[in-house]
Scaffold this motif. Sequence first.
Motif, mmCIF file in Angstrom:
data_model
loop_
_atom_site.group_PDB
_atom_site.id
_atom_site.type_symbol
_atom_site.label_atom_id
_atom_site.label_comp_id
_atom_site.label_asym_id
_atom_site.label_seq_id
_atom_site.Cartn_x
_atom_site.Cartn_y
_atom_site.Cartn_z
ATOM 1 N N ASN A 292 -28.929 81.242 57.427
ATOM 2 C CA ASN A 292 -29.264 80.021 58.159
ATOM 3 C C ASN A 292 -28.101 79.040 58.200
ATOM 4 N N ARG A 293 -27.383 78.907 57.093
ATOM 5 C CA ARG A 293 -26.236 78.000 57.101
ATOM 6 C C ARG A 293 -25.172 78.466 58.083
ATOM 7 N N LEU A 294 -24.965 79.771 58.174
ATOM 8 C CA LEU A 294 -23.942 80.302 59.068
ATOM 9 C C LEU A 294 -24.210 79.961 60.534
ATOM 10 N N VAL A 295 -25.498 79.873 60.918
ATOM 11 C CA VAL A 295 -25.816 79.581 62.317
ATOM 12 C C VAL A 295 -26.210 78.113 62.524
ATOM 13 N N GLY A 296 -26.051 77.300 61.487
ATOM 14 C CA GLY A 296 -26.303 75.873 61.629
ATOM 15 C C GLY A 296 -27.748 75.456 61.491
ATOM 16 N N ASN A 297 -28.618 76.349 60.973
ATOM 17 C CA ASN A 297 -30.028 76.018 60.767
ATOM 18 C C ASN A 297 -30.248 75.306 59.433
ATOM 19 N N ALA B 29 -26.512 85.657 62.474
ATOM 20 C CA ALA B 29 -25.678 86.134 61.367
ATOM 21 C C ALA B 29 -26.495 87.109 60.534
ATOM 22 N N VAL C 208 -20.619 84.955 62.035
ATOM 23 C CA VAL C 208 -21.390 84.385 63.144
ATOM 24 C C VAL C 208 -21.178 85.235 64.393
ATOM 25 N N ARG D 90 -29.988 81.162 65.279
ATOM 26 C CA ARG D 90 -29.953 79.725 65.526
ATOM 27 C C ARG D 90 -31.244 79.271 66.202
ATOM 28 N N TRP E 162 -23.943 72.246 64.191
ATOM 29 C CA TRP E 162 -23.301 73.489 64.581
ATOM 30 C C TRP E 162 -22.678 74.147 63.364
ATOM 31 N N PRO E 163 -22.543 75.486 63.361
ATOM 32 C CA PRO E 163 -21.920 76.160 62.212
ATOM 33 C C PRO E 163 -20.523 75.607 61.938
ATOM 34 N N GLU F 274 -17.101 80.630 60.151
ATOM 35 C CA GLU F 274 -17.345 81.808 60.978
ATOM 36 C C GLU F 274 -17.688 83.039 60.160
#
Length: 287
Positions: free
Chosen positions: A41-46, A71, A91, A116, A156-157, A160
Amino acid sequence: MIVIERVGPAATVQDLGRPGWFHSGVGASGAADRGALRLANRLVGNPEGCAGIEVLLGGLTLRAETSLLLAVTGAPAPATLDGTPVGHASVLHLSPGRRLRLATTRTGLRSYIGVRGGIDVPPVLGSRSYDTLSGIGPPPLRDGGTLPIGPPPREWPIIEQAPLPGPDGTLEIHALPGPRDDWFTDPAALFTGHWSVSADTDRVGARLDRADGPALRRKSSGELATEGMALGSVQVPPSGQPVIFLADHPITGGYPVIAVVNDADIDRVAQARPGQRIRFRRAAGTG
């Protein structure tokens, strides 16, 4: 929207669970490897608690119906995007019609796909997790099924790709002795020698076989009154094969609990494959 073209051995929707329902007989459930879902989730900005896909041993193929950012974390299943290999814990952008395929993972058990916006199936008791023990939550994924995606967050992430874990070896698992270690003739035997994960392991718990060292023996053949069971409890049935309770564990039980695994090590147990060796260590400050 995501189309699940092929599931593989098993795949479910999971978030960080539904705590607070023990009084109604409902366990927390949620991702077996919580750290891997949080990372996806962190990688896609969630936000870390968004629902993702938990994939057992790889084998899943999905197709994007809309533009997706996702991700894959957890067990490093070799991944391809329209046949081109892509990095683990990185990502990935899928335009409509593109396919992500996960091959069988060579180490670990469970991979996680974060998308995301999160998987936007209807929540049950405040969670989108599927509990394999009770059947509560969205049903397991099936070939040809679809999954809706929620609205994207504002963030946003910022990276990468995340660092990969080191190679597998003997897992050093820290545990607090008790609360029922007085039911055993030599409770220290749990912390002596090595155990190995048996083939009888799932989201409920990981059963262990003795690899070397003394057996766990009870002082008597009696049974306890039913009592509450925590995540990470090491319960010992009459066979002497301990079971480490994982995400979908029962909330009560009658077999004695010889120890409780530190919360920080539970995710590592959830990724242990059959045959993986485990050595218990006493948690700091327990003597």
